[in-house]
Design an enzyme around this catalytic site. Structure first.
Site, PDB file in Angstrom:
ATOM      1  N   GLU A  92      93.716 -78.956 -73.313  1.00  0.00           N
ATOM      2  CA  GLU A  92      94.131 -77.610 -73.722  1.00  0.00           C
ATOM      3  C   GLU A  92      95.295 -77.100 -72.876  1.00  0.00           C
ATOM      4  O   GLU A  92      95.364 -77.371 -71.683  1.00  0.00           O
ATOM      5  CB  GLU A  92      92.998 -76.618 -73.452  1.00  0.00           C
ATOM      6  CG  GLU A  92      91.801 -76.783 -74.301  1.00  0.00           C
ATOM      7  CD  GLU A  92      90.714 -75.793 -73.875  1.00  0.00           C
ATOM      8  OE1 GLU A  92      89.590 -75.946 -74.360  1.00  0.00           O
ATOM      9  OE2 GLU A  92      90.987 -74.886 -73.071  1.00  0.00           O
ATOM     10  N   CYS A 105      99.337 -72.050 -68.869  1.00  0.00           N
ATOM     11  CA  CYS A 105      98.206 -72.563 -68.096  1.00  0.00           C
ATOM     12  C   CYS A 105      98.012 -74.033 -68.476  1.00  0.00           C
ATOM     13  O   CYS A 105      97.808 -74.349 -69.647  1.00  0.00           O
ATOM     14  CB  CYS A 105      96.966 -71.736 -68.451  1.00  0.00           C
ATOM     15  SG  CYS A 105      95.476 -72.290 -67.631  1.00  0.00           S
ATOM     16  N   CYS A 112      85.905 -82.325 -65.796  1.00  0.00           N
ATOM     17  CA  CYS A 112      85.983 -81.985 -64.370  1.00  0.00           C
ATOM     18  C   CYS A 112      84.683 -82.406 -63.695  1.00  0.00           C
ATOM     19  O   CYS A 112      83.605 -82.146 -64.210  1.00  0.00           O
ATOM     20  CB  CYS A 112      86.208 -80.486 -64.201  1.00  0.00           C
ATOM     21  SG  CYS A 112      86.394 -79.974 -62.488  1.00  0.00           S
ATOM     22  N   CYS A 116      81.056 -76.736 -61.840  1.00  0.00           N
ATOM     23  CA  CYS A 116      80.606 -75.367 -61.527  1.00  0.00           C
ATOM     24  C   CYS A 116      79.672 -74.890 -62.640  1.00  0.00           C
ATOM     25  O   CYS A 116      79.901 -75.186 -63.816  1.00  0.00           O
ATOM     26  CB  CYS A 116      81.801 -74.429 -61.394  1.00  0.00           C
ATOM     27  SG  CYS A 116      82.931 -74.964 -60.115  1.00  0.00           S
ATOM     28  N   CYS A 119      81.133 -72.912 -65.885  1.00  0.00           N
ATOM     29  CA  CYS A 119      82.416 -73.304 -66.484  1.00  0.00           C
ATOM     30  C   CYS A 119      82.255 -74.304 -67.622  1.00  0.00           C
ATOM     31  O   CYS A 119      81.495 -75.270 -67.508  1.00  0.00           O
ATOM     32  CB  CYS A 119      83.302 -73.903 -65.390  1.00  0.00           C
ATOM     33  SG  CYS A 119      84.848 -74.576 -66.018  1.00  0.00           S
ATOM     34  N   GLY A 164      90.057 -79.027 -65.282  1.00  0.00           N
ATOM     35  CA  GLY A 164      90.214 -79.970 -64.182  1.00  0.00           C
ATOM     36  C   GLY A 164      90.411 -79.315 -62.839  1.00  0.00           C
ATOM     37  O   GLY A 164      90.691 -78.121 -62.734  1.00  0.00           O
ATOM     38  N   GLU A 165      90.233 -80.120 -61.796  1.00  0.00           N
ATOM     39  CA  GLU A 165      90.444 -79.655 -60.430  1.00  0.00           C
ATOM     40  C   GLU A 165      91.738 -80.311 -59.920  1.00  0.00           C
ATOM     41  O   GLU A 165      91.767 -81.515 -59.657  1.00  0.00           O
ATOM     42  CB  GLU A 165      89.223 -80.064 -59.573  1.00  0.00           C
ATOM     43  CG  GLU A 165      89.401 -79.909 -58.083  1.00  0.00           C
ATOM     44  CD  GLU A 165      89.973 -78.566 -57.648  1.00  0.00           C
ATOM     45  OE1 GLU A 165      89.414 -77.519 -58.004  1.00  0.00           O
ATOM     46  OE2 GLU A 165      91.014 -78.576 -56.940  1.00  0.00           O
ATOM     47  N   SER A 196      95.349 -73.388 -58.640  1.00  0.00           N
ATOM     48  CA  SER A 196      94.016 -72.881 -58.309  1.00  0.00           C
ATOM     49  C   SER A 196      93.088 -74.036 -57.959  1.00  0.00           C
ATOM     50  O   SER A 196      93.031 -75.038 -58.670  1.00  0.00           O
ATOM     51  CB  SER A 196      93.466 -72.126 -59.528  1.00  0.00           C
ATOM     52  OG  SER A 196      92.134 -71.745 -59.303  1.00  0.00           O
ATOM     53  N   SER A 219      89.223 -70.406 -55.803  1.00  0.00           N
ATOM     54  CA  SER A 219      88.093 -69.908 -56.582  1.00  0.00           C
ATOM     55  C   SER A 219      86.922 -69.713 -55.636  1.00  0.00           C
ATOM     56  O   SER A 219      86.196 -70.657 -55.325  1.00  0.00           O
ATOM     57  CB  SER A 219      87.725 -70.915 -57.677  1.00  0.00           C
ATOM     58  OG  SER A 219      88.770 -70.997 -58.602  1.00  0.00           O
ATOM     59  N   LEU A 220      86.756 -68.502 -55.168  1.00  0.00           N
ATOM     60  CA  LEU A 220      85.728 -68.229 -54.150  1.00  0.00           C
ATOM     61  C   LEU A 220      84.392 -67.887 -54.823  1.00  0.00           C
ATOM     62  O   LEU A 220      83.386 -68.532 -54.570  1.00  0.00           O
ATOM     63  CB  LEU A 220      86.214 -67.089 -53.247  1.00  0.00           C
ATOM     64  CG  LEU A 220      85.395 -66.778 -52.017  1.00  0.00           C
ATOM     65  CD1 LEU A 220      85.304 -67.979 -51.084  1.00  0.00           C
ATOM     66  CD2 LEU A 220      85.988 -65.577 -51.273  1.00  0.00           C
ATOM     67  N   HIS A 221      84.386 -66.866 -55.629  1.00  0.00           N
ATOM     68  CA  HIS A 221      83.256 -66.478 -56.487  1.00  0.00           C
ATOM     69  C   HIS A 221      81.971 -66.034 -55.782  1.00  0.00           C
ATOM     70  O   HIS A 221      81.044 -65.559 -56.447  1.00  0.00           O
ATOM     71  CB  HIS A 221      82.894 -67.574 -57.500  1.00  0.00           C
ATOM     72  CG  HIS A 221      84.042 -68.033 -58.336  1.00  0.00           C
ATOM     73  ND1 HIS A 221      85.052 -67.203 -58.761  1.00  0.00           N
ATOM     74  CD2 HIS A 221      84.356 -69.264 -58.826  1.00  0.00           C
ATOM     75  CE1 HIS A 221      85.926 -67.902 -59.472  1.00  0.00           C
ATOM     76  NE2 HIS A 221      85.549 -69.136 -59.521  1.00  0.00           N
ATOM     77  N   ASN A 297      83.963 -64.862 -68.908  1.00  0.00           N
ATOM     78  CA  ASN A 297      84.120 -65.192 -70.316  1.00  0.00           C
ATOM     79  C   ASN A 297      82.905 -66.016 -70.725  1.00  0.00           C
ATOM     80  O   ASN A 297      82.797 -67.172 -70.303  1.00  0.00           O
ATOM     81  CB  ASN A 297      85.379 -66.058 -70.445  1.00  0.00           C
ATOM     82  CG  ASN A 297      86.214 -65.656 -71.603  1.00  0.00           C
ATOM     83  OD1 ASN A 297      85.699 -65.296 -72.659  1.00  0.00           O
ATOM     84  ND2 ASN A 297      87.512 -65.726 -71.418  1.00  0.00           N
ATOM     85  N   CYS A 341      89.029 -71.455 -69.875  1.00  0.00           N
ATOM     86  CA  CYS A 341      89.371 -72.873 -69.791  1.00  0.00           C
ATOM     87  C   CYS A 341      88.236 -73.761 -70.297  1.00  0.00           C
ATOM     88  O   CYS A 341      87.078 -73.557 -69.997  1.00  0.00           O
ATOM     89  CB  CYS A 341      89.815 -73.253 -68.385  1.00  0.00           C
ATOM     90  SG  CYS A 341      88.522 -73.435 -67.185  1.00  0.00           S
TER      91      CYS A 341
HETATM   92  N1  SAH Z   1      89.401 -76.209 -61.042  1.00  0.00           N
HETATM   93  C1  SAH Z   1      90.222 -75.168 -60.580  1.00  0.00           C
HETATM   94  C2  SAH Z   1      91.224 -74.694 -61.598  1.00  0.00           C
HETATM   95  C3  SAH Z   1      90.735 -74.568 -63.019  1.00  0.00           C
HETATM   96  S1  SAH Z   1      89.538 -73.298 -63.331  1.00  0.00           S
HETATM   97  C4  SAH Z   1      89.387 -74.015 -60.066  1.00  0.00           C
HETATM   98  O1  SAH Z   1      88.181 -74.013 -60.277  1.00  0.00           O
HETATM   99  O2  SAH Z   1      89.954 -73.157 -59.414  1.00  0.00           O
HETATM  100  C5  SAH Z   1      90.552 -71.845 -63.223  1.00  0.00           C
HETATM  101  C6  SAH Z   1      89.773 -70.564 -62.979  1.00  0.00           C
HETATM  102  O3  SAH Z   1      89.018 -70.205 -64.136  1.00  0.00           O
HETATM  103  C7  SAH Z   1      88.783 -70.669 -61.823  1.00  0.00           C
HETATM  104  O4  SAH Z   1      88.869 -69.560 -60.973  1.00  0.00           O
HETATM  105  C8  SAH Z   1      87.488 -70.709 -62.558  1.00  0.00           C
HETATM  106  O5  SAH Z   1      86.447 -70.330 -61.735  1.00  0.00           O
HETATM  107  C9  SAH Z   1      87.733 -69.796 -63.730  1.00  0.00           C
HETATM  108  N2  SAH Z   1      86.763 -69.901 -64.819  1.00  0.00           N
HETATM  109  C10 SAH Z   1      86.088 -70.999 -65.234  1.00  0.00           C
HETATM  110  N3  SAH Z   1      85.253 -70.703 -66.259  1.00  0.00           N
HETATM  111  C11 SAH Z   1      85.399 -69.365 -66.509  1.00  0.00           C
HETATM  112  C12 SAH Z   1      84.807 -68.464 -67.446  1.00  0.00           C
HETATM  113  N4  SAH Z   1      83.923 -68.869 -68.325  1.00  0.00           N
HETATM  114  N5  SAH Z   1      85.190 -67.167 -67.381  1.00  0.00           N
HETATM  115  C13 SAH Z   1      86.123 -66.741 -66.492  1.00  0.00           C
HETATM  116  N6  SAH Z   1      86.721 -67.558 -65.605  1.00  0.00           N
HETATM  117  C14 SAH Z   1      86.361 -68.860 -65.597  1.00  0.00           C
HETATM  118 FE1  SF4 Z   2      86.120 -77.665 -62.547  1.00  0.00          FE
HETATM  119 FE2  SF4 Z   2      87.403 -75.364 -61.948  1.00  0.00          FE
HETATM  120 FE3  SF4 Z   2      85.625 -75.485 -63.990  1.00  0.00          FE
HETATM  121 FE4  SF4 Z   2      84.754 -75.635 -61.479  1.00  0.00          FE
HETATM  122  S1  SF4 Z   2      85.776 -73.891 -62.449  1.00  0.00           S
HETATM  123  S2  SF4 Z   2      84.088 -76.966 -63.172  1.00  0.00           S
HETATM  124  S3  SF4 Z   2      86.384 -76.780 -60.506  1.00  0.00           S
HETATM  125  S4  SF4 Z   2      87.575 -76.565 -63.854  1.00  0.00           S
END
Ligand code: SAH
Ligand code: SF4
Length: 356
Positions: A92, A105, A112, A116, A119, A164-165, A196, A219-221, A297, A341
């Site tokens: 995508e 983006c 990945c 997480c 995600c 992806g990471e 990121s 991505s701290l969260h 999301n 994503c």
């Molecule tokens: N893997 C990397 C980059 C891709 S994800 C990372 O995790 O940083 C990019 C961002 O989208 C990250 O901050 C991730 O936590 C966030 N993200 C993933 N799924 C999401 C969702 N369902 N709603 C909002 N943000 C999301």
């Molecule tokens: Fe991978 Fe980023 Fe999604 Fe975590 S948030 S699963 S690191 S793409």
């Protein structure tokens, strides 16, 4: 065997490749001009190359490898592209319009491995890394889409926040960044690009040592290990006591501001207590920090999570602000078209499985 994409070469790599194949070095600059300034689709359009050079390019390399499968346009102008790669894998790419320009983006891996818990991309383990050319090509396809609409419109910003990471595909991501940033090519300013990461601490040190002005987002969260491990299992390998020193090293080395991404998940990490803990975690670096609060999301498969209430988001934001932490709430784009994503890809893959 699949031919190599010409987009995977940096300018120096292409010059070396041409010399190895009996061509003159200066051809590399000419070819880059056709690729990135005039943005042609075929080698035969490169009219200042001699026949021998054209034959070589046609025999060994290709310009495009991605095939556009789906293009979804949202009411707010966001466009989501689903591309099929030569091996059949889907990726995508999202184009967003802001008042400062167009931002794209990009995806860096098929799936990945970080997994997480919230995600859509982490639902499927990584199939493979994208090579630099496949990442560059996402930008080129979107730019060519803009060219068709209006010759003046340019991709001005990039966020490496798709599937992806990126730091798990470090070298290809770095080559991608160098290619799109090169003034002789697309010339997208490094300060307009953000990578990121979920927090691969070792690679944050490497990134700090790169001589490139690209922005970093983490991505701290969650502000403590217990909660962070619960929602991001990568925190077991790189807990906060390993991650934060890597961030401090990055800040010291680059003196660049860093963005901390924080998805607000209802009743999970959105209490006032977590906001206060976040203040504590960041207070010694607040002059170089920005916290991006992200409304979640929803993802079908992760129904244990839902979006925080507006009041909780506002309270969280207020606590950060009152304590001198720069922050904002992310404005959403394309929620009507699965723009988080991995969402479009995972839906399309489900459909394809049903067909079989
Ligand atoms: N893997 C990397 C980059 C891709 S994800 C990372 O995790 O940083 C990019 C961002 O989208 C990250 O901050 C991730 O936590 C966030 N993200 C993933 N799924 C999401 C969702 N369902 N709603 C909002 N943000 C999301
Ligand atoms: Fe991978 Fe980023 Fe999604 Fe975590 S948030 S699963 S690191 S793409």
């Amino acid at each position: 065997m699949n031919k190599k994409s010409i987009y995977s070469f940096t300018l120096n790599e292409l010059a070396d490749w041409l010399v190895e194949h009996g061509q003159k070095k200066f051809r590399a600059k000419q070819i880059w001009d056709w690729l990135y300034k005039k943005r042609v689709d075929y080698f035969h359009e490169m009219t200042n190359l001699n026949q021998e050079c054209l034959d070589l390019l046609n025999e060994k390399l290709v310009i495009g490898t991605l095939k556009e499968e789906i293009k979804q346009e949202s009411k707010d102008g966001t466009i989501k592209f689903l591309f099929k790669m030569t091996d059949g894998n889907l990726i995508e790419t999202v184009l967003m319009k802001f008042n400062y320009g167009y931002s794209v983006c990009v995806t860096t891996q098929v799936g990945c491995n970080i997994g997480c818990s919230f995600c859509a991309s982490g639902l499927l383990t990584k199939d493979r890394d994208l090579n630099a050319g496949e990442i560059v090509e996402q930008i080129m396809n979107v730019q060519k889409h803009l060219d068709k609409r209006n010759k003046e419109e340019r991709v001005s910003h990039i966020v490496v926040m798709g599937i992806g990471e990126p730091f798990d595909n470090y070298n290809n991501t770095m080559n991608f960044l160098r290619i799109v940033n090169d003034q002789k090519g697309l010339s997208i300013g490094a300060r307009h690009i953000t990578v990121s990461t979920s927090g691969l601490a070792k690679k944050i040190y490497d990134f700090a040592d790169e001589n490139i002005q690209v922005n970093l987002a983490l991505s701290l969260h969650a502000p403590n290990n217990e909660l962070r491990t619960k929602i991001m299992k990568i925190n077991k390998a790189f807990p906060l006591e390993k991650l934060m020193p890597a961030i401090d090293y990055y800040l010291e080395k680059t003196n660049r501001r860093i963005t901390f991404e924080y998805i607000l998940l209802k009743d999970v990490n959105d209490h006032k207590e977590e906001a206060k803990q976040l203040v504590q975690l960041l207070k010694n670096k607040r002059h170089l920090s920005y916290v991006n609060l992200i409304p979640y999301n929803p993802v079908d498969e992760h129904n244990q999570y839902s979006r925080s209430e507006k009041k909780a988001i506002l309270d969280f934001y207020q606590i950060l602000l009152e304590n001198g932490i720069n922050c904002g709430v992310r404005v959403e784009h394309g929620t009507d078209i699965d723009a988080a994503c991995g969402q479009l890809r995972s839906k399309q893959m489900k459909k394809e499985k049903q067909k079989v």
